[in-house]
Design an enzyme around this catalytic site. Sequence first.
Site, PDB file in Angstrom:
ATOM      1  N   GLY A 161       0.827  -1.201   0.000  1.00  0.00           N
ATOM      2  CA  GLY A 161       0.000   0.000   0.000  1.00  0.00           C
ATOM      3  C   GLY A 161       0.856   1.243   0.000  1.00  0.00           C
ATOM      4  N   GLU A 162       0.185   2.374  -0.159  1.00  0.00           N
ATOM      5  CA  GLU A 162       0.891   3.647  -0.202  1.00  0.00           C
ATOM      6  C   GLU A 162       0.042   4.697   0.504  1.00  0.00           C
ATOM      7  OE1 GLU A 162       3.439   6.295  -3.434  1.00  0.00           O
ATOM      8  OE2 GLU A 162       2.342   4.502  -4.044  1.00  0.00           O
ATOM      9  N   VAL A 166       4.447   0.921   1.788  1.00  0.00           N
ATOM     10  CA  VAL A 166       4.649  -0.250   2.639  1.00  0.00           C
ATOM     11  C   VAL A 166       4.853  -1.470   1.748  1.00  0.00           C
ATOM     12  CG1 VAL A 166       3.717  -1.684   4.478  1.00  0.00           C
ATOM     13  CG2 VAL A 166       3.203   0.769   4.432  1.00  0.00           C
ATOM     14  N   LYS A 187       7.720  -0.179   6.106  1.00  0.00           N
ATOM     15  CA  LYS A 187       7.252   1.149   5.707  1.00  0.00           C
ATOM     16  C   LYS A 187       8.464   1.988   5.311  1.00  0.00           C
ATOM     17  CE  LYS A 187       4.444   5.013   7.487  1.00  0.00           C
ATOM     18  NZ  LYS A 187       3.694   5.486   8.680  1.00  0.00           N
ATOM     19  N   ASP A 244      -5.083   9.007  14.739  1.00  0.00           N
ATOM     20  CA  ASP A 244      -5.453   8.694  13.357  1.00  0.00           C
ATOM     21  C   ASP A 244      -6.169   7.347  13.279  1.00  0.00           C
ATOM     22  OD1 ASP A 244      -5.662   9.247  10.657  1.00  0.00           O
ATOM     23  OD2 ASP A 244      -3.682   8.506  10.153  1.00  0.00           O
TER      24      ASP A 244
END
Length: 299
Positions: free
Chosen positions: A30-31, A37, A52, A147
């Site tokens: 993913g980004e 990552v 990461k 988050d």
Amino acid sequence: MDGNCTNPRKFSYQTLACATNHFSEKDKLGEGATGSVFKGFLRELSCSVAVKRILFGSKYGMESYLPEVKVLTKLKHENLVNLVGWSCNMKELLIVYEFVANKTLEYHLFKETVFLTWGHRKTIAWGLASALLYLHEEREQSVLHCDIKLDNILLDSNFSPKLCDFGLARPVEHEQESGYPTVLTGAPGYLAPECKKSGKASKESDIYSFGVVVLQMACGKPAVEQFQENGTKFELKLVDWVLEKIEGGENVSAVADPRLGLSYDEKEMEQLIVVGLSCANPNPYDRPSIWEVINMLKC
């Protein structure tokens, strides 16, 4: 996860480059806003990892990202992703986590190949509450995650949650009441209203985000839905939609995820919606503490 992977350590850049096939695109998981990552395998420890990769730019340097490593080295809980290690030079920071194979809560709610049963959803809610209890109350210093959202919640093979991405997390003293100044990022719908005004995170703002996630699991809907009518774009927050339905006299079946059909307990669904709405109260002083959330989930 293999026990050899549980003690955080520093790795050489070459070790992590080899582990990820030199950050191959085919191994990218993913980004995000801060970096990409990659899946990797550490032969010396015989374990799969997620790496990461954060490239330092002109705006943000090493000092902007090292807090994530500092925070994670001190955390250990079954519902938090484990830090395996790190590598750092003047150009980039590599943070190595345990690899959690079952993807994110967002994936399973909206792009599922394996449907999230009511039992799964209760397990996830309880696990997230346990993680927040640990972060907020069970350590010498509290940690604000800042988050909490669906795609920062990984699921293991048993569909137990692991809260991840501590890039915005900060330790605070237990008695600190004024909140912590932080960068306001993340997906729409999760940020507590007071954070937009003050630019500060707090335990209460974490609770708000948790409440939105709980409502999403109950209702199977995005945190914010966008739609267009007569050429005008509108946004509808999930919190407002659920509140309108409940205050209008609708029962829980009107807001429950229709994909669940009748395969949920009505009292448990009502309980989860009450928890979600209580946590996502627009007034931070009216939100329950994480201790109160735990007690509500026990009922």
